[in-house]
Design an enzyme around this catalytic site. Structure first.
Site, PDB file in Angstrom:
ATOM      1  CB  ALA A 200     -92.906  16.219  33.751  1.00 22.06           C
TER       2      ALA A 200
ATOM      3  CG  HIS B 125     -98.972   9.025  28.301  1.00 26.42           C
ATOM      4  ND1 HIS B 125     -97.591   9.225  28.059  1.00 26.42           N
ATOM      5  CD2 HIS B 125     -99.540   9.582  26.944  1.00 26.42           C
ATOM      6  CE1 HIS B 125     -97.466   9.764  27.013  1.00 26.42           C
ATOM      7  NE2 HIS B 125     -98.389  10.128  26.291  1.00 26.42           N
TER       8      HIS B 125
HETATM    9  C1  FA5 Z   1     -96.054   6.954  31.407  1.00 29.79           C
HETATM   10  O1  FA5 Z   1     -97.076   6.791  31.175  1.00 29.79           O
HETATM   11  C2  FA5 Z   1     -95.254   8.352  31.399  1.00 29.79           C
HETATM   12  N1  FA5 Z   1     -96.452   9.180  30.799  1.00 29.79           N
HETATM   13  C3  FA5 Z   1     -94.976   8.763  32.629  1.00 29.79           C
HETATM   14  C4  FA5 Z   1     -94.210  10.012  32.753  1.00 29.79           C
HETATM   15  C5  FA5 Z   1     -94.788  11.242  32.871  1.00 29.79           C
HETATM   16  C6  FA5 Z   1     -92.825  10.001  32.574  1.00 29.79           C
HETATM   17  C7  FA5 Z   1     -94.220  12.539  33.203  1.00 29.79           C
HETATM   18  C8  FA5 Z   1     -91.870  11.197  32.526  1.00 29.79           C
HETATM   19  C9  FA5 Z   1     -92.530  12.244  32.873  1.00 29.79           C
HETATM   20  P1  FA5 Z   1     -95.462   4.580  31.941  1.00 29.79           P
HETATM   21  O2  FA5 Z   1     -95.701   4.125  30.860  1.00 29.79           O
HETATM   22  O3  FA5 Z   1     -94.286   4.168  32.875  1.00 29.79           O
HETATM   23  O4  FA5 Z   1     -95.202   6.089  31.933  1.00 29.79           O
HETATM   24  O5  FA5 Z   1     -96.715   4.567  33.160  1.00 29.79           O
HETATM   25  C10 FA5 Z   1     -96.705   5.387  34.313  1.00 29.79           C
HETATM   26  C11 FA5 Z   1     -97.298   4.499  35.452  1.00 29.79           C
HETATM   27  O6  FA5 Z   1     -98.508   3.932  35.054  1.00 29.79           O
HETATM   28  C12 FA5 Z   1     -96.418   3.175  35.604  1.00 29.79           C
HETATM   29  O7  FA5 Z   1     -95.506   3.508  36.614  1.00 29.79           O
HETATM   30  C13 FA5 Z   1     -97.733   2.414  36.371  1.00 29.79           C
HETATM   31  O8  FA5 Z   1     -97.577   2.597  37.999  1.00 29.79           O
HETATM   32  C14 FA5 Z   1     -98.765   2.774  35.577  1.00 29.79           C
HETATM   33  N2  FA5 Z   1     -99.077   1.792  34.560  1.00 29.79           N
HETATM   34  C15 FA5 Z   1     -98.740   1.536  33.362  1.00 29.79           C
HETATM   35  N3  FA5 Z   1     -99.411   0.714  32.853  1.00 29.79           N
HETATM   36  C16 FA5 Z   1    -100.359   0.284  33.276  1.00 29.79           C
HETATM   37  C17 FA5 Z   1    -101.285  -0.744  33.426  1.00 29.79           C
HETATM   38  N4  FA5 Z   1    -101.608  -1.498  32.128  1.00 29.79           N
HETATM   39  N5  FA5 Z   1    -102.189  -1.118  34.316  1.00 29.79           N
HETATM   40  C18 FA5 Z   1    -102.060  -0.424  35.463  1.00 29.79           C
HETATM   41  N6  FA5 Z   1    -101.163   0.647  35.609  1.00 29.79           N
HETATM   42  C19 FA5 Z   1    -100.172   0.608  34.553  1.00 29.79           C
END
Ligand code: FA5
Length: 343
Positions: free
Chosen positions: A309, A181
């Site tokens: 964030a 991320h």
């Molecule tokens: C995170 O990655 C956290 N770092 C987000 C965060 C940041 C939370 C700051 C709080 C504070 P997550 O794993 O849910 O969270 O991924 C965030 C977004 O990335 C998801 O909502 C989705 O839109 C996108 N995403 C996740 N996995 C995939 C994937 N395999 N392919 C495409 N998009 C994806």
């Protein structure tokens, strides 16, 4: 003899009318002025004639030759002018379309997101795609063996790669990985900067998971971080609602903030949106208030500064905005798909 010259001239006048291009002109020139021409033959008889006859005939023959030369030259000029004219651009003809490049839909969406946040005084910063375990996990309150690591299937890079430097670094050996991320940039930025600030971090991230219509192993995220005195969830709500309304050009869209869990925020929220015409809620991002442990680890005093964030999937936003049914189309390299995004 004089009749002979008259007949050469008459037949030339008839022939020259039929000439339509420079190749035919050249044939005509050779026929009437060349070494084997009738005129040339006639001239060669001059030597056999007596004085007066020779003078008369010579004069006549020269007149005919001059006539042929003048007419041929005029004809050549006319043909050349016609040829040049044919080569001129005919502005009434349909043109041939030039293929020009254009931005990939993901680049376009990333730019659109950046413009909206730049207008709200955010800065754009970027970080490394190869990260340390420390920045990707530990410093974000996800220590080794923490069950939350399961949330991010990780591509690890083989071997140990040295010791950690920086304020929050552990002393033990380091492992590298492809960042799962964009959140590690929260730590990198906070280590080097003093609040107040607000940043967004666009970037490519990687997850070791099966692909399907909404999951890729390589995709893009947009991180956001705002830290300063008295920053609260109310600030987050305002900023993010403004962003989405502008991004989807839908001032009447609805929002839902659901409690969620990410180890580096407390409280954590998941944001859902419902646009004009949407029949169900769409999950668009994870977010929350930066965890006290994270603030402390970078040397901030959580009593003095707070922050929010968020992290959103750029691909998923592109899919929603442009009605793209399968995330894999974005990486297929299929020009039929890409060319639909020409502006
Ligand atoms: C995170 O990655 C956290 N770092 C987000 C965060 C940041 C939370 C700051 C709080 C504070 P997550 O794993 O849910 O969270 O991924 C965030 C977004 O990335 C998801 O909502 C989705 O839109 C996108 N995403 C996740 N996995 C995939 C994937 N395999 N392919 C495409 N998009 C994806």
């Amino acid at each position: 003899m004089v009749d002979k010259l008259s007949s050469i001239k008459a037949s030339f006048e008839a022939d020259v009318q039929l000439v339509t291009n420079l190749e035919q002109w050249e044939v005509l020139r050779v026929k009437y002025l060349g070494r084997k021409s009738q005129l040339s033959d006639a001239m060669s008889l001059l030597k056999d004639l007596s004085g007066d006859q020779r003078r008369d005939f010579g004069k006549h023959a020269n007149e005919v030759r001059t006539f042929l030369e003048v007419v041929l030259e005029d004809t050549r000029i006319a043909l050349e002018a016609k040829g040049t004219h044919a080569n001129r651009i005919d502005v009434t003809r349909p043109g041939t379309k030039k293929q020009t490049g254009h931005l990939h839909p993901l680049t376009r969406v990333e730019d659109e997101i950046k413009q909206i946040f730049l207008a709200m005084n955010f800065s754009v910063v970027e970080g490394p795609e190869i990260e340390t375990e420390h920045y990707n996990f530990d410093a974000l309150n996800v220590p080794a063996n923490h069950p939350a690591r399961e949330m991010w299937d990780t591509f690890w890079i083989k071997g140990e790669q040295g010791k950690q430097k920086g304020k929050t670094g552990p002393t033990e050996a380091l492992r590298y990985l492809l960042r799962t991320h964009t959140s590690p940039m929260q730590i990198r930025y906070m280590e080097k900067n003093t609040p107040p600030f607000q940043i967004i971090v666009p970037g490519r991230v990687f997850r070791y998971e099966a692909t399907d219509a909404s999951h890729e192993i390589n995709f893009y995220q947009m991180e956001g971080l705002m830290v300063g005195p008295h920053i609260s969830l109310a600030n987050f709500k305002y900023v993010i609602e403004e962003f989405f309304k502008k991004f989807f050009n839908d001032p009447a869209m609805q929002f839902r903030f659901r409690p969620s869990y990410f180890p580096f925020v407390e409280p954590g929220v998941e944001v859902d949106i419902k646009r004009k015409g949407d029949s169900k809620w769409l999950e668009v991002m994870g977010a929350g208030m930066v965890h006290r442990n994270v603030l402390k680890a970078v040397g901030y005093n959580p009593e003095e500064v707070q922050g929010f964030a968020f992290g959103m999937g750029t691909d998923r936003l592109a899919m929603l905005k442009y009605k793209i049914p399968d995330i894999r189309l974005l990486y297929s390299g299929d020009l039929r798909f890409i060319q639909q995004f020409k502006k």
